[in-house]
Design a protein around this motif. Structure first.
Motif, PDB file in Angstrom:
ATOM      1  N   ARG A 213      66.521  57.195  44.870  1.00 33.43           N
ATOM      2  CA  ARG A 213      65.654  56.074  46.040  1.00 33.43           C
ATOM      3  C   ARG A 213      65.730  54.614  46.081  1.00 33.43           C
ATOM      4  NH1 ARG A 213      61.018  60.231  46.890  1.00 33.43           N
ATOM      5  NH2 ARG A 213      61.102  60.403  44.292  1.00 33.43           N
ATOM      6  N   ALA A 214      66.693  54.077  45.993  1.00 33.95           N
ATOM      7  CA  ALA A 214      66.589  52.519  45.289  1.00 33.95           C
ATOM      8  C   ALA A 214      65.180  52.545  46.806  1.00 33.95           C
ATOM      9  CB  ALA A 214      67.321  52.276  45.612  1.00 33.95           C
ATOM     10  N   PHE A 215      65.008  50.842  46.916  1.00 39.66           N
ATOM     11  CA  PHE A 215      64.468  50.345  47.447  1.00 39.66           C
ATOM     12  C   PHE A 215      63.773  50.610  47.903  1.00 39.66           C
ATOM     13  CE2 PHE A 215      68.719  48.755  46.417  1.00 39.66           C
ATOM     14  CZ  PHE A 215      68.162  47.561  45.459  1.00 39.66           C
ATOM     15  N   GLY A 216      63.070  51.660  47.772  1.00 34.74           N
ATOM     16  CA  GLY A 216      61.493  52.853  48.899  1.00 34.74           C
ATOM     17  C   GLY A 216      60.038  52.207  48.735  1.00 34.74           C
ATOM     18  N   ALA A 217      59.193  52.613  49.182  1.00 33.02           N
ATOM     19  CA  ALA A 217      57.994  51.661  48.378  1.00 33.02           C
ATOM     20  C   ALA A 217      57.827  51.950  46.844  1.00 33.02           C
ATOM     21  CB  ALA A 217      56.772  52.547  49.787  1.00 33.02           C
ATOM     22  N   GLN A 218      58.202  53.560  47.049  1.00 28.64           N
ATOM     23  CA  GLN A 218      57.791  53.388  45.199  1.00 28.64           C
ATOM     24  C   GLN A 218      58.310  52.634  44.510  1.00 28.64           C
ATOM     25  OE1 GLN A 218      57.297  57.779  45.590  1.00 28.64           O
ATOM     26  NE2 GLN A 218      55.253  58.401  45.504  1.00 28.64           N
ATOM     27  N   TRP A 219      59.333  52.846  44.753  1.00 23.81           N
ATOM     28  CA  TRP A 219      61.042  52.627  43.975  1.00 23.81           C
ATOM     29  C   TRP A 219      59.793  51.072  43.428  1.00 23.81           C
ATOM     30  CZ3 TRP A 219      63.854  48.529  43.700  1.00 23.81           C
ATOM     31  CH2 TRP A 219      64.777  47.837  43.550  1.00 23.81           C
ATOM     32  N   TRP A 220      59.364  50.399  44.450  1.00 21.77           N
ATOM     33  CA  TRP A 220      59.011  48.417  44.696  1.00 21.77           C
ATOM     34  C   TRP A 220      57.998  48.760  43.800  1.00 21.77           C
ATOM     35  CZ3 TRP A 220      61.813  44.472  44.483  1.00 21.77           C
ATOM     36  CH2 TRP A 220      62.803  44.246  45.218  1.00 21.77           C
ATOM     37  N   SER A 221      57.226  49.726  44.322  1.00 23.78           N
ATOM     38  CA  SER A 221      55.858  49.675  43.105  1.00 23.78           C
ATOM     39  C   SER A 221      55.617  49.725  42.185  1.00 23.78           C
ATOM     40  CB  SER A 221      54.655  51.231  44.158  1.00 23.78           C
ATOM     41  OG  SER A 221      54.771  50.567  45.008  1.00 23.78           O
ATOM     42  N   TRP A 222      56.633  51.191  41.627  1.00 20.37           N
ATOM     43  CA  TRP A 222      56.558  51.110  40.109  1.00 20.37           C
ATOM     44  C   TRP A 222      57.429  49.544  39.568  1.00 20.37           C
ATOM     45  CZ3 TRP A 222      53.516  53.632  37.406  1.00 20.37           C
ATOM     46  CH2 TRP A 222      52.471  55.013  38.422  1.00 20.37           C
ATOM     47  N   LEU A 223      58.262  49.249  39.848  1.00 18.13           N
ATOM     48  CA  LEU A 223      58.923  48.222  39.666  1.00 18.13           C
ATOM     49  C   LEU A 223      58.178  46.930  39.597  1.00 18.13           C
ATOM     50  CD1 LEU A 223      61.598  47.157  38.578  1.00 18.13           C
ATOM     51  CD2 LEU A 223      61.698  46.277  40.434  1.00 18.13           C
ATOM     52  N   VAL A 224      57.269  46.726  40.057  1.00 18.24           N
ATOM     53  CA  VAL A 224      56.411  45.609  39.766  1.00 18.24           C
ATOM     54  C   VAL A 224      55.494  45.890  38.791  1.00 18.24           C
ATOM     55  CG1 VAL A 224      54.343  43.787  41.507  1.00 18.24           C
ATOM     56  CG2 VAL A 224      56.852  44.496  42.063  1.00 18.24           C
ATOM     57  N   ALA A 225      54.889  46.971  39.032  1.00 19.80           N
ATOM     58  CA  ALA A 225      53.475  47.335  38.165  1.00 19.80           C
ATOM     59  C   ALA A 225      54.599  47.165  36.841  1.00 19.80           C
ATOM     60  CB  ALA A 225      53.559  48.947  39.028  1.00 19.80           C
ATOM     61  N   THR A 226      55.662  47.526  36.614  1.00 21.14           N
ATOM     62  CA  THR A 226      56.222  47.371  35.229  1.00 21.14           C
ATOM     63  C   THR A 226      55.892  46.425  34.867  1.00 21.14           C
ATOM     64  OG1 THR A 226      57.311  48.980  35.398  1.00 21.14           O
ATOM     65  CG2 THR A 226      57.889  47.071  34.163  1.00 21.14           C
ATOM     66  N   GLY A 227      56.080  45.106  36.162  1.00 17.11           N
ATOM     67  CA  GLY A 227      56.371  43.511  35.487  1.00 17.11           C
ATOM     68  C   GLY A 227      54.844  42.515  35.466  1.00 17.11           C
ATOM     69  N   VAL A 228      54.286  43.627  36.009  1.00 21.26           N
ATOM     70  CA  VAL A 228      52.468  43.180  36.191  1.00 21.26           C
ATOM     71  C   VAL A 228      52.282  43.298  34.708  1.00 21.26           C
ATOM     72  CG1 VAL A 228      50.615  43.764  36.790  1.00 21.26           C
ATOM     73  CG2 VAL A 228      51.908  43.712  38.115  1.00 21.26           C
ATOM     74  N   MET A 229      52.438  44.887  34.074  1.00 21.26           N
ATOM     75  CA  MET A 229      52.084  45.444  32.853  1.00 21.26           C
ATOM     76  C   MET A 229      52.834  44.325  31.238  1.00 21.26           C
ATOM     77  SD  MET A 229      50.022  47.292  33.228  1.00 21.26           S
ATOM     78  CE  MET A 229      49.190  46.476  34.994  1.00 21.26           C
ATOM     79  N   LEU A 230      53.952  43.771  31.664  1.00 21.30           N
ATOM     80  CA  LEU A 230      54.631  43.399  31.123  1.00 21.30           C
ATOM     81  C   LEU A 230      54.474  41.902  31.412  1.00 21.30           C
ATOM     82  CD1 LEU A 230      58.540  43.685  31.065  1.00 21.30           C
ATOM     83  CD2 LEU A 230      57.105  44.409  29.434  1.00 21.30           C
ATOM     84  N   GLY A 231      53.453  41.522  32.200  1.00 23.97           N
ATOM     85  CA  GLY A 231      52.992  40.171  32.322  1.00 23.97           C
ATOM     86  C   GLY A 231      51.061  39.815  31.153  1.00 23.97           C
ATOM     87  N   CYS A 232      50.643  41.030  31.525  1.00 23.70           N
ATOM     88  CA  CYS A 232      49.693  41.431  30.813  1.00 23.70           C
ATOM     89  C   CYS A 232      49.773  41.604  29.415  1.00 23.70           C
ATOM     90  CB  CYS A 232      49.097  42.205  31.930  1.00 23.70           C
ATOM     91  SG  CYS A 232      48.398  42.321  32.829  1.00 23.70           S
ATOM     92  N   ALA A 233      50.547  42.227  29.185  1.00 22.36           N
ATOM     93  CA  ALA A 233      51.156  42.633  27.713  1.00 22.36           C
ATOM     94  C   ALA A 233      51.068  41.235  27.217  1.00 22.36           C
ATOM     95  CB  ALA A 233      52.109  43.067  27.422  1.00 22.36           C
ATOM     96  N   VAL A 234      52.198  40.099  27.520  1.00 20.39           N
ATOM     97  CA  VAL A 234      52.481  38.191  26.800  1.00 20.39           C
ATOM     98  C   VAL A 234      51.616  37.708  26.931  1.00 20.39           C
ATOM     99  CG1 VAL A 234      54.131  36.324  27.038  1.00 20.39           C
ATOM    100  CG2 VAL A 234      55.239  39.359  26.912  1.00 20.39           C
ATOM    101  N   SER A 235      50.204  38.376  27.787  1.00 17.87           N
ATOM    102  CA  SER A 235      49.505  37.243  27.903  1.00 17.87           C
ATOM    103  C   SER A 235      48.165  37.691  27.304  1.00 17.87           C
ATOM    104  CB  SER A 235      48.400  37.420  29.476  1.00 17.87           C
ATOM    105  OG  SER A 235      49.881  36.962  30.439  1.00 17.87           O
ATOM    106  N   CYS A 236      48.805  38.834  26.717  1.00 17.92           N
ATOM    107  CA  CYS A 236      46.746  38.767  25.054  1.00 17.92           C
ATOM    108  C   CYS A 236      47.536  38.157  23.882  1.00 17.92           C
ATOM    109  CB  CYS A 236      46.989  40.575  25.046  1.00 17.92           C
ATOM    110  SG  CYS A 236      46.445  41.213  26.311  1.00 17.92           S
ATOM    111  N   LYS A 237      49.468  38.584  23.782  1.00 17.08           N
ATOM    112  CA  LYS A 237      49.485  37.908  22.564  1.00 17.08           C
ATOM    113  C   LYS A 237      51.245  37.791  22.274  1.00 17.08           C
ATOM    114  CE  LYS A 237      46.578  39.942  18.479  1.00 17.08           C
ATOM    115  NZ  LYS A 237      46.734  40.407  17.007  1.00 17.08           N
ATOM    116  N   MET A 238      51.654  37.130  21.871  1.00 16.70           N
ATOM    117  CA  MET A 238      53.276  36.706  22.113  1.00 16.70           C
ATOM    118  C   MET A 238      53.883  38.311  21.689  1.00 16.70           C
ATOM    119  SD  MET A 238      53.234  33.963  23.882  1.00 16.70           S
ATOM    120  CE  MET A 238      54.515  33.480  24.040  1.00 16.70           C
TER     121      MET A 238
END
Length: 494
Positions: A213-238
């Motif tokens: 179900r690519a490019f739907g609202a949920q698809w985008w939400s979980w994809l961007v959420a993954t990026g946000v969490m990755l950014g937070c993880a790197v922002s804690c320790k390298m």
């Protein structure tokens, strides 16, 4: 069940020759009128996943919060990360090798309970109660992040399609892991970082399950959420970059599946998928990482122990910085001291001279020694004089020494700037700083630094120095006390 990997249910021996029926989504087969043919599972079986998750959450809470108040002293690396949280709450600038996210999260917990950062966690074993530190609330805040780890692991396993038993086992292994329990009960960074790591994996699993179900609202939400969490993880320790590697590997496999020729994917469709992942899993994490540093610098506006790691220009932007208070323009004729940036020693001279011959049989000039001293004395002051355009300087110097009022325009004329050519007269001995083609005492490959009498005009070129101010933007940049880092380069010898 994926649509490109249909599963079939094995039939009994009597039905081996019959056509295979598609697998039903329900647990039990039913008659055409909707009535159950077999025995329906009991309420406990139907709710087993819920009970398993609740058990994991309960055990995670107990293991992290049991006697969290003990010991009531600074333990292990609380001496560092508790201190950094206090600096955030005091808004004092500090420097640390780790990015700011996890430390800011700890400081947020202190701010929520009204802690003002008065305690600096100076050494292990210091008593919290005697110093009025709400350490239980600070530890409880970190423990909340740690207690969320086992439920997150359970959710990852369950969403990945594993059984309740397998999901429960994985979660219990994290629940009773000694290292995670210990770190989750103290004021440390690791559990906060691991929370974001697991959250990134969970978000990507949810995203991957929506791949049809690519490019739907949920698809985008979980994809961007993954990026946000990755950014937070790197922002804690390298080391959070390792999670990006994990997710990145899964993304490459997914992209390889998408571009499979048997799927009939066009290059335009593939480009859309590729661009979406680059945006969400590279651009978004990088923006989150920079965002935390933006907040970091916006909060830490007061002078603190980390000032010395940065340039003088940066330090002078901090509130109450001593460099700002003690910084003045330098004018020709001023007597100044030079302190080495790395060692902190002051350049000084005196009546002592270099020996005629060193132990390795090298010969010196027997000139006046120029050395370094840890403490500033009268031997550490040098009068800065113009090497060129000296007309009017003697009169200007005499008027300043007499205490006459000098206009701003005339003072500006004699201000010392970047790239100016100067001489440095040693105040105590009345000699000019000199370098010449004689080996230095300690390193034969470098030239000797000594001084030269004022009436020696034959070697005056050896006493001319060019001022190079660090990070100067133009030749109009002025030399300032305390605020300027300078290099004195010999005009003759470079």
């Amino acid at each position: 069940m994926s649509i490109d990997e249909p599963q079939v249910r094995k039939r009994s021996a009597r039905e081996a020759g019959k056509q295979t029926a598609p697998e039903s989504d329900s647990l039990d087969s039913t008659t055409d009128n909707g009535k159950a043919k077999g025995t329906a599972p009991g309420w406990f079986v139907r709710s087993s996943s819920t009970y398993a998750f609740a058990l994991v959450a309960l055990l995670a809470f107990v293991t992290r919060y049991w006697k969290i108040w003990d010991p009531a002293q600074v333990v292990f690396d609380e001496v560092h990360f508790g201190k950094f949280a206090s600096y955030y709450l005091r808004r004092q600038y500090h420097f640390d090798i780790h990015p700011p996210c996890a430390k800011m999260m700890i400081a947020l917990g202190g701010w929520l309970v009204g802690y003002d950062g008065h305690f600096l966690f100076e050494k292990i074993g210091m008593d919290y109660m005697a110093n009025g530190v709400p350490y239980i609330m600070l530890r409880a805040w970190v423990a909340a992040w740690g207690a969320a780890l086992p439920p997150l692991v359970y959710m990852i396993m369950a969403e990945s399609g594993y059984s309740v038993a397998a999901s429960l086992l994985a979660a219990l292994l994290v629940t009773f892991d000694n290292a995670l329990v210990t770190q989750g009960r103290l004021i440390l960074l690791d559990n906060i970082m691991i929370f974001f790591m697991l959250a990134a994996v969970y978000a990507y699993v949810r995203f991957y399950k929506l791949r049809y179900r690519a490019f739907g609202a949920q698809w985008w939400s979980w994809l961007v959420a993954t990026g946000v969490m990755l950014g937070c993880a790197v922002s804690c320790k390298m080391v959070g970059l390792l999670t990006m590697t994990l997710v990145g590997s899964a993304v490459l496999c997914d992209l390889w599946r998408i571009i499979d020729i048997r799927r009939g994917t066009t290059m335009a469709q593939f480009a859309r998928h590729f661009a979406a992942r680059v945006f969400a899993l590279i651009v978004v994490p990088f923006a989150v990482y920079l965002g935390f540093f933006y907040v970091h610098f916006a909060v830490l506006t007061h002078t603190g122990p980390g000032d010395g790691y940065h340039t003088a220009k940066f330090q002078m932007q901090l509130i109450d910085n001593p460099m700002t208070k003690s910084s003045f323009d330098v004018y020709f004729g001023d007597e100044i001291a030079f302190r080495h940036r790395d060692t902190g020693v002051y350049m000084e001279s005196g009546t002592n001279r270099y020996p005629l011959r060193y132990d390795d049989q090298r010969v010196s000039s027997q000139g006046q020694q120029v050395t370094g001293a840890k403490k500033l004395s009268n031997d550490g002051y040098w009068r800065i004089k113009p090497a060129l355009n000296t007309e009017g300087f003697v009169e200007f110097q005499a008027r300043r020494q007499a205490g006459e009022t000098i206009s701003e325009e005339e003072l500006d004329k004699w201000a010392v700037h970047h790239m100016d050519l100067v001489q440095l007269e040693h105040v105590a001995t009345g000699t000019n700083l000199r370098t010449h083609d004689v080996a230095s005492p300690m390193t034969p490959t470098n030239m000797e630094i000594t001084t030269l009498a004022l009436n020696n005009t034959a070697n005056v070129a050896d006493t001319v120095w060019q001022i190079k101010i660090d990070q100067a933007t133009a030749n109009t940049t002025r030399l300032q006390t305390s605020a300027s880092f300078v290099r004195m380069v010999s005009q003759k010898h470079g």
